[in-house]
Design an enzyme around this catalytic site. Structure first.
Site, PDB file in Angstrom:
ATOM      1  N   ASP A   1      -3.025  -0.641   9.760  1.00  0.00           N
ATOM      2  CA  ASP A   1      -2.844  -0.724   8.453  1.00  0.00           C
ATOM      3  C   ASP A   1      -3.720  -1.825   7.710  1.00  0.00           C
ATOM      4  O   ASP A   1      -3.491  -2.367   6.001  1.00  0.00           O
ATOM      5  CB  ASP A   1      -2.041  -0.091   7.685  1.00  0.00           C
ATOM      6  CG  ASP A   1      -1.474   0.299   7.818  1.00  0.00           C
ATOM      7  OD1 ASP A   1      -2.173   1.880   8.368  1.00  0.00           O
ATOM      8  OD2 ASP A   1      -0.188   1.215   8.090  1.00  0.00           O
TER       9      ASP A   1
ATOM     10  N   LYS B   1       0.935  -1.223  -0.360  1.00  0.00           N
ATOM     11  CA  LYS B   1       0.433   0.672   0.086  1.00  0.00           C
ATOM     12  C   LYS B   1       1.127   1.141   0.088  1.00  0.00           C
ATOM     13  O   LYS B   1       2.018   0.726   0.597  1.00  0.00           O
ATOM     14  CB  LYS B   1      -0.912  -0.134   1.607  1.00  0.00           C
ATOM     15  CG  LYS B   1      -0.242  -0.231   2.693  1.00  0.00           C
ATOM     16  CD  LYS B   1      -0.610   1.911   3.199  1.00  0.00           C
ATOM     17  CE  LYS B   1       1.296   1.561   4.237  1.00  0.00           C
ATOM     18  NZ  LYS B   1       0.915   2.941   4.417  1.00  0.00           N
TER      19      LYS B   1
HETATM   20  O1  C5P Z   1      -1.198  -0.365  14.607  1.00  0.00           O
HETATM   21  P1  C5P Z   1      -0.159  -0.869  14.963  1.00  0.00           P
HETATM   22  O2  C5P Z   1       0.509  -1.835  15.157  1.00  0.00           O
HETATM   23  O3  C5P Z   1       0.746  -1.377  13.382  1.00  0.00           O
HETATM   24  O4  C5P Z   1       0.714   0.600  15.039  1.00  0.00           O
HETATM   25  C1  C5P Z   1       2.165   0.835  15.639  1.00  0.00           C
HETATM   26  C2  C5P Z   1       2.459   1.880  16.003  1.00  0.00           C
HETATM   27  O5  C5P Z   1       2.085   3.150  15.704  1.00  0.00           O
HETATM   28  C3  C5P Z   1       1.476   2.221  17.788  1.00  0.00           C
HETATM   29  O6  C5P Z   1       1.537   0.851  18.730  1.00  0.00           O
HETATM   30  C4  C5P Z   1       1.307   3.628  17.487  1.00  0.00           C
HETATM   31  O7  C5P Z   1       2.857   4.450  18.797  1.00  0.00           O
HETATM   32  C5  C5P Z   1       0.876   3.498  16.787  1.00  0.00           C
HETATM   33  N1  C5P Z   1       0.236   4.040  15.746  1.00  0.00           N
HETATM   34  C6  C5P Z   1      -0.709   5.334  15.743  1.00  0.00           C
HETATM   35  N2  C5P Z   1      -1.824   6.035  15.540  1.00  0.00           N
HETATM   36  C7  C5P Z   1      -1.860   5.273  14.841  1.00  0.00           C
HETATM   37  C8  C5P Z   1      -1.465   4.403  13.606  1.00  0.00           C
HETATM   38  C9  C5P Z   1      -0.231   3.654  14.789  1.00  0.00           C
HETATM   39  O8  C5P Z   1       0.095   6.954  17.403  1.00  0.00           O
HETATM   40  N3  C5P Z   1      -3.076   5.713  14.215  1.00  0.00           N
END
Ligand code: C5P
Length: 289
Positions: A138, A11
């Site tokens: 994502d 993506k």
């Molecule tokens: O959801 P995911 O595990 O991919 O996110 C990884 C990190 O990215 C989260 O722990 C957070 O620190 C940050 N994040 C965030 N806000 C989002 C998506 C991700 O702060 N909308």
């Protein structure tokens, strides 16, 4: 069906805005997201072992329960009430890792889609997206892909008109960028420039590739550490080579550029390919679910 091979498409973020911290460790986002044809191959074999085994062609990736693709399989079996079920998953990675291209998220989404089909479970797209949200921000987008506007944590999705077909070059410099660290840099900034998301959506509606390319913007580029100066240099080279527009994807470090000419895109890929091992010529991909 015992065995299936599915594609896990990369993506891109055509634009990425961070609206603010949500107070639960996440941030409120507004992102125009796009699937492209560059993909990992995910082979899934159903077993009755009750366990999930995983192999990849990249030695440095975890092949145990830390891998998001294995987590996806376990979550799917639990939700489908298939306690004794197991799977052998083989990942052939082509999408660069630690690049902001959603490689791991897409592998997880592909496992959800693949197991849904193989087991005849018949979960809806929305149900698969909800499961995806439990694995990563994502993953929901990657379930159906195409062109979508992602809000909230990234899991509130709206289908958009498809990006006009065009050659796209992706270039990944040889350093990864830590996602949580970049979010922390965003938090420490008082004022920020925001992308013209509405203008970009209008360009998409009108099939205006030039207007869209001009409005691509990623707020994370404004807070990159000094050691990431190469990102700006890659963008300059893309523009010198005739790109319509260029931007970093997600939290990087991959940069991509849109072109209106196959010849210019191929030339840019070859040119940047002399400096960077991970350079790809790809195209937009429509929704797959
Ligand atoms: O959801 P995911 O595990 O991919 O996110 C990884 C990190 O990215 C989260 O722990 C957070 O620190 C940050 N994040 C965030 N806000 C989002 C998506 C991700 O702060 N909308």
């Amino acid at each position: 069906m015992k065995e299936l091979c599915v594609k896990a498409y990369a993506k891109l973020n055509l634009s990425l805005d961070v609206l603010g911290a949500m107070g639960n460790g996440y941030h409120e986002m507004r992102m125009v997201m796009q699937s492209v044809t560059l993909a990992d191959d995910v082979s899934i074999r159903l077993t009755d072992s009750g366990t999930v085994a995983l192999r990849t062609n990249l030695g440095f990736l975890p092949n145990d329960e830390r891998n998001i693709a294995a987590k996806a399989a376990r979550l799917f079996f639990a939700e489908a009430g298939m306690e004794g079920a197991g799977a052998e998953i083989r990942l052939h990675k082509r999408v660069p890792v630690g690049a902001g291209l959603g490689g791991g998220s897409s592998d997880a989404a592909a496992v959800l889609r693949g197991l849904n089909e193989m087991t005849g479970t018949g979960f809806s797209r929305e149900k698969l997206e909800r499961l995806g949200a439990r694995l990563g921000s994502d993953v929901p987008f990657c379930v159906a892909g195409g062109t979508q506007l992602a809000s909230g944590r990234g899991d509130e999705l709206r289908d958009l008109p498809p990006l006009p077909d065009c050659p796209i070059v992706i270039c990944k410099p040889p350093f990864p960028i830590q996602t949580p660290a970049l979010f922390a840099c965003i938090d420490s900034r008082r004022s920020r420039i925001h992308p013209d998301t509405e203008g970009l959506l209008a360009a998409l509606d009108g099939g205006d590739l030039v207007g869209l390319a001009r409005r691509m913007y990623n707020v994370f580029e404004d807070v990159l550490p000094r050691r990431c100066a190469e990102i700006g240099q890659i963008k300059s080279r893309f523009l010198d080579l005739g790109a319509l527009g260029t931007v970093m994807s997600g939290t990087g470090s991959a940069v991509f550029a849109l072109f209106d000419s196959e010849a210019l895109a191929e030339q840019a890929r070859a040119e940047l390919g002399r400096s960077y091992r991970e350079c790809f010529l790809t195209r937009p991909l429509g929704r797959i679910l």
